[in-house]
Design a protein around this motif. Structure first.
Motif, short mmCIF file in Angstrom:
data_model
loop_
_atom_site.label_atom_id
_atom_site.label_comp_id
_atom_site.label_asym_id
_atom_site.label_seq_id
_atom_site.Cartn_x
_atom_site.Cartn_y
_atom_site.Cartn_z
N ALA A 510 0.83 -1.21 0.00
CA ALA A 510 0.00 0.00 0.00
C ALA A 510 0.85 1.26 0.00
CB ALA A 510 -0.93 -0.01 1.21
N ALA A 511 2.06 1.17 0.58
CA ALA A 511 2.95 2.33 0.63
C ALA A 511 3.51 2.70 -0.74
CB ALA A 511 4.11 2.05 1.59
N MET A 512 3.26 1.88 -1.74
CA MET A 512 3.72 2.19 -3.09
C MET A 512 2.63 2.86 -3.91
SD MET A 512 5.90 -1.31 -3.82
CE MET A 512 7.18 -0.54 -4.81
N ALA A 513 1.43 3.03 -3.34
CA ALA A 513 0.32 3.68 -4.05
C ALA A 513 0.43 5.20 -3.92
CB ALA A 513 -1.01 3.21 -3.48
N ARG A 514 -0.06 5.89 -4.92
CA ARG A 514 -0.04 7.35 -4.92
C ARG A 514 -0.98 7.91 -3.86
NH1 ARG A 514 -0.64 8.01 -11.51
NH2 ARG A 514 1.43 7.17 -12.04
N ARG A 515 -0.80 9.17 -3.55
CA ARG A 515 -1.65 9.84 -2.55
C ARG A 515 -3.09 9.94 -3.07
NH1 ARG A 515 1.21 15.42 -1.87
NH2 ARG A 515 1.07 15.19 -4.14
N PRO A 516 -4.05 10.14 -2.16
CA PRO A 516 -5.45 10.26 -2.60
C PRO A 516 -5.67 11.39 -3.60
CG PRO A 516 -5.33 9.96 -0.23
CD PRO A 516 -3.92 10.15 -0.71
N VAL A 517 -4.95 12.51 -3.41
CA VAL A 517 -5.12 13.64 -4.32
C VAL A 517 -4.62 13.32 -5.72
CG1 VAL A 517 -5.04 15.36 -2.48
CG2 VAL A 517 -2.92 14.61 -3.58
N ASP A 518 -3.76 12.30 -5.83
CA ASP A 518 -3.24 11.89 -7.14
C ASP A 518 -3.99 10.69 -7.70
OD1 ASP A 518 -1.25 13.87 -7.04
OD2 ASP A 518 0.06 12.58 -5.85
N GLY A 519 -5.07 10.29 -7.04
CA GLY A 519 -5.92 9.21 -7.56
C GLY A 519 -5.54 7.82 -7.14
N GLY A 520 -4.58 7.66 -6.22
CA GLY A 520 -4.18 6.32 -5.81
C GLY A 520 -5.21 5.65 -4.93
N SER A 521 -5.30 4.32 -5.02
CA SER A 521 -6.20 3.56 -4.15
C SER A 521 -5.70 2.12 -4.08
CB SER A 521 -7.64 3.60 -4.67
OG SER A 521 -7.74 2.96 -5.92
N VAL A 522 -6.23 1.39 -3.08
CA VAL A 522 -5.81 0.02 -2.81
C VAL A 522 -7.05 -0.85 -2.70
CG1 VAL A 522 -4.58 -1.50 -1.21
CG2 VAL A 522 -3.77 0.84 -1.56
N LEU A 523 -6.99 -2.05 -3.29
CA LEU A 523 -8.09 -3.00 -3.22
C LEU A 523 -7.56 -4.36 -2.81
CD1 LEU A 523 -11.13 -3.55 -3.71
CD2 LEU A 523 -10.51 -4.21 -6.05
N LEU A 524 -8.16 -4.96 -1.76
CA LEU A 524 -7.81 -6.30 -1.32
C LEU A 524 -8.90 -7.26 -1.75
CD1 LEU A 524 -6.56 -4.25 0.97
CD2 LEU A 524 -6.12 -6.38 2.18
N VAL A 525 -8.50 -8.41 -2.28
CA VAL A 525 -9.45 -9.45 -2.67
C VAL A 525 -9.38 -10.57 -1.64
CG1 VAL A 525 -10.07 -11.15 -4.41
CG2 VAL A 525 -9.23 -8.90 -5.11
N GLY A 526 -10.47 -10.72 -0.90
CA GLY A 526 -10.52 -11.72 0.15
C GLY A 526 -11.53 -11.33 1.20
N SER A 527 -11.55 -12.05 2.27
CA SER A 527 -12.52 -11.79 3.34
C SER A 527 -12.26 -10.44 3.98
CB SER A 527 -12.43 -12.89 4.40
OG SER A 527 -13.25 -12.58 5.50
N ALA A 528 -13.31 -9.62 4.02
CA ALA A 528 -13.18 -8.29 4.61
C ALA A 528 -13.41 -8.31 6.11
CB ALA A 528 -14.17 -7.33 3.96
#
Length: 644
Positions: A510-528
């Motif tokens: 997740a630390a490799m994703a861009r900031r929210p203002v730059d459109g970055g986001s993270v998605l996990l596939v599995g049990s929430a």
């Protein structure tokens, strides 16, 4: 006896002989025999390596053997170095010589005798921007610059750049330490993290002002860097786990980066962990200590709750404002998207890729390498086993099944249950995932970074980058999106630290994703619903670590208790346990863990940790003196309770 006497630490890996021995210094060796010198001494009818730890004028013995040779007059085993190695050996119930082999690199005579280059004064950092964005960050830098020695856990925000710039924050702490006239040592888990870190440090402080200490650099380069530290030339030294012993002068700061990474644990007896060595060294030399990472280990959380470490971190609410938003989706409703139906990801994950690819590269983290982790029969679903050794079958490459144990590659595999030859892959690896995504997104570059095909960096252009944990290539501007697959697999690893390790891997991704203002986001596939996933969704790593520590305290597991694991032949384990009364120590076992291999756990409260280490060392010394037979392994503070 009176005269010149050398007290020598002899390289003998026997617990009952783990002490100093007196030797007479001949007149011809008097000038070269200095404290810290490497020598040869007669011992039990053989010539052994040793180190002069002390020079005295007398000995209690009537006659002494003489030093045979001064191999090198370079004073490497100074009292400070000897004391640290002794403390580490005692902490892990090991012997001095075993730790010394890990701490002091082998001698390279040509390098030692050749002229060494001049080390320039490190340049100063113009302005600190990372640590000041945290509560008390300015106070930390001020304390380091004034020569004080704070001890802290720094949990960097899991985002690319800004407050998530982990190396940037470490550089700022090192710069502040240098301003006080002291030196700094930074320890990274592997060479893969070390190489870009050294390049960045040299860009800031000057190429010649930063040293690198790692065995992968070669014997000469490693010894040269160690000499520079011992001679007081190197003020900034970066390296892998053995660098934590680097004898820099006027040590002011020790930094352990990503202390939960298993690369920090030595695989040779007595298995010291860089974090524990750094703690001992910080206490002995009154130096500052920083454990820095995007996540936090449960061991660091225990030190924090005991009040031994301070904390530098954003609150969950503050962290959610600066890190990329994290969502979780289960393996459902694949059929609603015809394209996604061909993949092993749900339609939401497919849309995630489609939406973020126009903005730049997207990272897809998978837990395993290869084409598939395991194979099963297409018709009956039974696990595919090797016809020769009954080991599990896997596929490193497409349509090439092989045994994971003996390597046998059958021309045609046949199921012993239903006699079909068709195989399926219940869980795909990085290679197959990259192939599937390349077919699903024609025209988009698909990169596989895993196993022997690890990439260091990718350009800022649309691409699907499939990588295993720790093999993610850097993107100059960060990833437009980070997709984490198969979270259940990571969480179901056969390890008591599976959830902790999952949090560390996901936070680093997740630390490799861009900031929210730059459109970055993270998605996990599995049990929430899993606590680790929920903690990542809420950016509450601290709360997760606290709950994990509480669970371990209830179960009587490290780091809530002090523990030693004894593993070996059945008779060897039983005889070892008979060598001490173990007062105040719980004994669990011994029990059979594999064929002809038994294990026992020794457990005591943390405040009796020294008593446990002394008892284990005493039992090991009795075993050594009696020459008890059988294989035996002793591991104090084991990172896991599974067989290696």
């Amino acid at each position: 006896m009176t005269g010149r006497v050398a007290r020598v630490a002899v390289d003998v890996a026997l617990a009952h002989l783990d002490r100093l021995f007196d030797y007479e210094v001949p007149d011809k060796l008097a000038d070269a025999a200095v404290v810290g010198a490497r020598v040869k001494v007669p011992f039990s009818g053989q010539m052994r390596d040793g180190w002069i730890v002390e020079l005295t004028d007398s000995s209690e013995l009537a006659s002494l053997a003489k030093l045979a040779k001064v191999v090198s007059p370079e004073p490497l085993a100074t009292p400070e170095v000897y004391g640290l190695i002794r403390a580490v050996a005692d902490h892990y119930a090991g012997v001095w010589s075993d730790v010394a082999r890990l701490a002091i690199p082998p001698r390279h005579a040509a390098t030692e005798k050749s002229p060494q280059r001049e080390w320039p004064e490190p340049k100063k950092l113009e302005r600190a921007t990372v640590l000041p964005s945290y509560p008390a960050g300015d106070s930390l830098l001020e304390a380091l610059a004034e020569g004080r020695s704070p001890r802290l856990l720094w949990q960097a925000a899991a985002v690319h750049g800004g407050p998530g710039d982990l190396l940037g924050g470490v550089i700022e702490a090192v710069d502040a330490t240098l301003r006080s006239g002291r030196s700094a040592v930074v320890v990274l888990p592997t060479v893969r993290e070390l190489t870009p870190a050294v390049a960045r440090f040299r860009a800031v402080f000057g190429h010649g002002a930063v040293g690198s200490l790692a065995s992968e650099a070669g014997r000469s380069a490693r010894y040269r860097a160690y000499l520079a530290a011992a001679r007081g030339q190197a003020r900034i030294l970066l390296g892998t786990r053995s660098a934590v012993f680097a004898p820099v002068h006027d040590l002011g700061l020790v930094v352990i980066v990503d202390d939960g990474h298993d690369g920090h644990e030595e695989l040779r007896a007595p298995y010291p962990h860089a974090r524990a060595v750094a703690i001992l060294r910080s206490s002995r030399q009154q130096a500052a200590l920083m454990l820095a990472g995007h996540s936090r280990s449960i061991d660091a959380q225990a030190l924090l709750q005991r009040g031994w470490l301070g904390e530098l971190a954003l609150s969950p609410a503050e962290a959610r404002r600066v890190v990329a938003p994290v969502r979780a989706v289960g393996e459902v409703e694949r059929e609603h998207d015809p394209s996604a139906a061909r993949l092993r990801i749900p339609s939401m994950a497919f849309r995630f890729l489609r939406e973020h690819l126009p903005q730049g590269p997207v990272l897809v983290q998978v837990p395993m390498t290869g084409h598939s982790a395991s194979l099963a029969c297409q018709r009956c679903g039974n696990r595919a086993l090797c016809a020769k050794c009954s080991g599990p079958m896997r596929a490193r490459r497409r349509d090439v099944p092989e045994c994971s144990l003996c390597g046998f590659k059958p021309t045609r595999w046949s199921c012993p249950h239903c006699h079909t030859s068709q195989l399926r892959t219940p869980l795909a690896g990085a290679a197959r995932t990259a192939e599937e995504l390349a077919r699903a997104f024609p025209g988009v570059l698909a990169v596989n970074s895993s196993a022997r095909n690890i990439r260091d960096e990718i350009p800022d252009e649309p691409a699907i980058v499939v990588a295993t944990p720790g093999a993610e290539p850097a993107a100059p501007s960060g990833y437009a999106g980070v997709l984490i697959l198969d979270t259940e697999v990571t969480l179901s690893r056969v390890s008591l630290r599976a959830a902790e390790e999952a949090m560390r891997r996901w936070s680093n991704a997740a630390a490799m994703a861009r900031r929210p203002v730059d459109g970055g986001s993270v998605l996990l596939v599995g049990s929430a619903t899993h606590p680790a996933v929920q903690a990542l969704l809420r950016a509450d790593v601290a709360g997760f670590a606290a709950r994990e520590l509480a669970d371990r305290a209830d179960a009587g597991l490290t780091p809530a208790v002090k523990m030693a694991r004894i593993v070996g032949d059945p008779d060897a384990v039983r005889e070892f346990l008979d060598n001490d009364p173990w007062e105040g120590i719980d004994i669990l076992g011994p029990t059979e863990v594999t064929t002809d291999r038994w294990a026992a756990l020794l457990r005591t409260p943390v405040d009796r940790a020294r008593e446990l280490a002394r008892s284990v060392k005493s039992a090991a010394a009795i075993r050594s003196a009696r020459k008890e037979r059988g294989k035996l392994s002793i591991h104090v503070d084991p990172g896991s309770l599974e067989d290696r």
